[in-house]
Motif scaffolding. Structure first.
Motif, short mmCIF file in Angstrom:
data_model
loop_
_atom_site.label_atom_id
_atom_site.label_comp_id
_atom_site.label_asym_id
_atom_site.label_seq_id
_atom_site.Cartn_x
_atom_site.Cartn_y
_atom_site.Cartn_z
N ARG A 23 -9.14 12.44 44.24
CA ARG A 23 -8.63 11.01 44.65
C ARG A 23 -9.44 10.21 43.28
O ARG A 23 -9.11 8.76 43.88
CB ARG A 23 -9.68 11.57 45.96
CG ARG A 23 -9.47 12.11 46.75
CD ARG A 23 -10.27 11.28 47.78
NE ARG A 23 -10.25 11.86 48.95
CZ ARG A 23 -11.10 11.66 50.13
NH1 ARG A 23 -12.16 11.47 50.60
NH2 ARG A 23 -10.95 12.70 51.46
N GLY A 24 -10.58 10.58 42.03
CA GLY A 24 -10.82 9.63 41.45
C GLY A 24 -12.24 9.32 41.23
O GLY A 24 -12.84 9.59 42.88
N TYR A 25 -12.78 9.04 41.14
CA TYR A 25 -14.65 8.33 40.98
C TYR A 25 -14.20 7.07 42.29
O TYR A 25 -15.14 7.63 43.34
CB TYR A 25 -14.70 7.87 39.72
CG TYR A 25 -16.31 7.52 39.76
CD1 TYR A 25 -17.44 8.46 40.43
CD2 TYR A 25 -16.50 6.49 40.09
CE1 TYR A 25 -18.45 7.71 40.20
CE2 TYR A 25 -17.90 5.40 40.27
CZ TYR A 25 -19.21 6.66 40.29
OH TYR A 25 -20.55 5.83 40.27
N GLU A 26 -14.31 5.85 41.87
CA GLU A 26 -13.84 4.78 42.72
C GLU A 26 -13.39 5.46 44.20
O GLU A 26 -13.55 4.91 45.03
CB GLU A 26 -13.25 4.36 41.97
CG GLU A 26 -14.13 3.25 41.16
CD GLU A 26 -15.19 2.91 41.21
OE1 GLU A 26 -15.74 2.37 42.03
OE2 GLU A 26 -15.66 2.46 39.61
N ALA A 27 -12.78 5.81 44.45
CA ALA A 27 -11.75 6.68 46.02
C ALA A 27 -12.64 7.06 46.36
O ALA A 27 -12.32 7.55 47.94
CB ALA A 27 -10.08 6.62 45.59
N TYR A 55 -21.07 13.38 39.10
CA TYR A 55 -19.21 12.61 38.75
C TYR A 55 -19.56 13.07 37.38
O TYR A 55 -18.62 14.22 36.84
CB TYR A 55 -19.48 11.69 38.45
CG TYR A 55 -17.19 11.09 38.19
CD1 TYR A 55 -16.19 11.80 38.44
CD2 TYR A 55 -17.41 10.34 37.06
CE1 TYR A 55 -14.96 11.87 37.78
CE2 TYR A 55 -15.76 10.37 36.35
CZ TYR A 55 -15.18 10.88 37.45
OH TYR A 55 -13.52 10.77 36.62
N ASN A 108 -7.90 10.99 33.49
CA ASN A 108 -7.72 10.28 34.97
C ASN A 108 -9.38 9.19 34.58
O ASN A 108 -9.18 7.89 34.94
CB ASN A 108 -7.91 11.44 35.67
CG ASN A 108 -6.92 12.05 36.40
OD1 ASN A 108 -5.75 11.81 35.72
ND2 ASN A 108 -6.90 13.14 36.72
N ALA A 109 -10.61 10.28 34.00
CA ALA A 109 -11.54 9.37 34.20
C ALA A 109 -11.27 8.91 32.21
O ALA A 109 -11.85 7.32 33.28
CB ALA A 109 -12.85 10.93 33.41
N ALA A 111 -8.34 6.98 32.09
CA ALA A 111 -7.62 5.21 32.64
C ALA A 111 -8.69 5.32 33.51
O ALA A 111 -8.26 3.67 34.07
CB ALA A 111 -6.39 6.25 33.12
N GLU A 112 -9.45 5.35 34.69
CA GLU A 112 -10.30 4.89 35.77
C GLU A 112 -11.03 4.30 34.90
O GLU A 112 -11.77 2.76 36.15
CB GLU A 112 -10.50 5.63 36.32
CG GLU A 112 -11.14 5.54 37.85
CD GLU A 112 -10.86 5.94 38.55
OE1 GLU A 112 -11.58 5.64 39.91
OE2 GLU A 112 -11.02 7.50 38.86
N LEU A 113 -11.83 4.72 33.97
CA LEU A 113 -13.98 4.14 33.90
C LEU A 113 -13.84 3.61 32.57
O LEU A 113 -15.44 3.27 32.41
CB LEU A 113 -14.47 5.69 34.67
CG LEU A 113 -14.58 6.23 35.10
CD1 LEU A 113 -15.08 7.23 35.64
CD2 LEU A 113 -15.30 4.57 36.49
N LYS A 173 1.21 12.50 35.79
CA LYS A 173 1.30 12.13 37.29
C LYS A 173 1.61 11.07 38.12
O LYS A 173 2.31 11.12 39.40
CB LYS A 173 -0.34 10.68 36.88
CG LYS A 173 -1.28 11.98 36.88
CD LYS A 173 -2.77 11.22 35.98
CE LYS A 173 -2.86 10.85 37.83
NZ LYS A 173 -3.99 11.54 38.84
#
Length: 193
Positions: A23-27, A55, A108-109, A111-113, A173
């Motif tokens: 899901r990713g961190y935020e979700a 995380y 993923n980390a 790109a997201e964070l 992805k």
């Protein structure tokens, strides 16, 4: 008298890793974690700290348990370029087989964070630096063994391959067209000739 833990922290950490990776961190909320791990909120905080601490632990576990380890693949004795080629082919085929389209948890980390999370940035940078160093070492060894032409710059080539491999993971992805990924891998392999 202190209460004993009613769960295995290692199993819970692996379950958290899977949920964050999916899901990713935020979700991923604390409620999601409590439900998925099957442990109480207080136990989760007491064992792992907050969501961010959990995380970070999951991200470190992901790095430590990569199978096969890219660094180990590149560090084997013998000819170096077959190991570099095998790594490129592995990344492409692994991306194609990723039916859940989770990609790489490190990518993923990032790109997201990033750039906002310094602690995640440290883990991402250490991972990418380790891969770049292993690629550089393998390419230097390959050049010394006559597998790679002497005019090739192992450092620049390793940096290209690092960026290519991480980009491959990100592209996978989306709609991972096997032909697109295999063609890109073939081009990366061609620069090793």
């Amino acid at each position: 008298m202190a209460r004993t833990k009613e769960f295995d922290p290692e199993v819970a950490l692996q379950a958290a890793l899977e949920l964050f990776w999916e899901r990713g961190y935020e979700a991923t909320s604390m409620s999601d974690l409590v439900g998925h791990l099957g442990i109480g909120r207080a136990s989760l905080y007491a064992t792992f700290g907050g969501k961010h601490d959990l995380y970070l632990k999951a991200l470190r576990r992901y790095v430590e348990n990569r199978d096969p380890s890219p660094v180990e693949m590149l560090s084997q004795p013998g000819p170096a370029l077959p190991a570099v080629r095998a790594l490129i082919e592995f990344y492409a085929e692994d991306a194609i087989r990723d039916r859940r389209r989770r990609g790489c948890m490190i990518v993923n980390a990032a790109a997201e964070l990033l750039p906002g999370d310094e602690r995640v940035a440290g883990i991402v940078d250490a991972n990418w630096t380790g891969l770049e160093t292993a690629l550089t070492s393998a390419l230097i060894r390959g050049r010394a063994q006559g597998e790679l032409p002497g005019d090739r710059d192992p450092v620049a080539l390793a940096r290209f391959l690092l960026v290519f491999l991480q980009g491959l993971r990100l592209v996978s992805k989306g709609q991972p067209d096997p032909a697109r990924l295999r063609d890109a891998a073939a081009q990366a392999l061609a620069i090793l000739n």
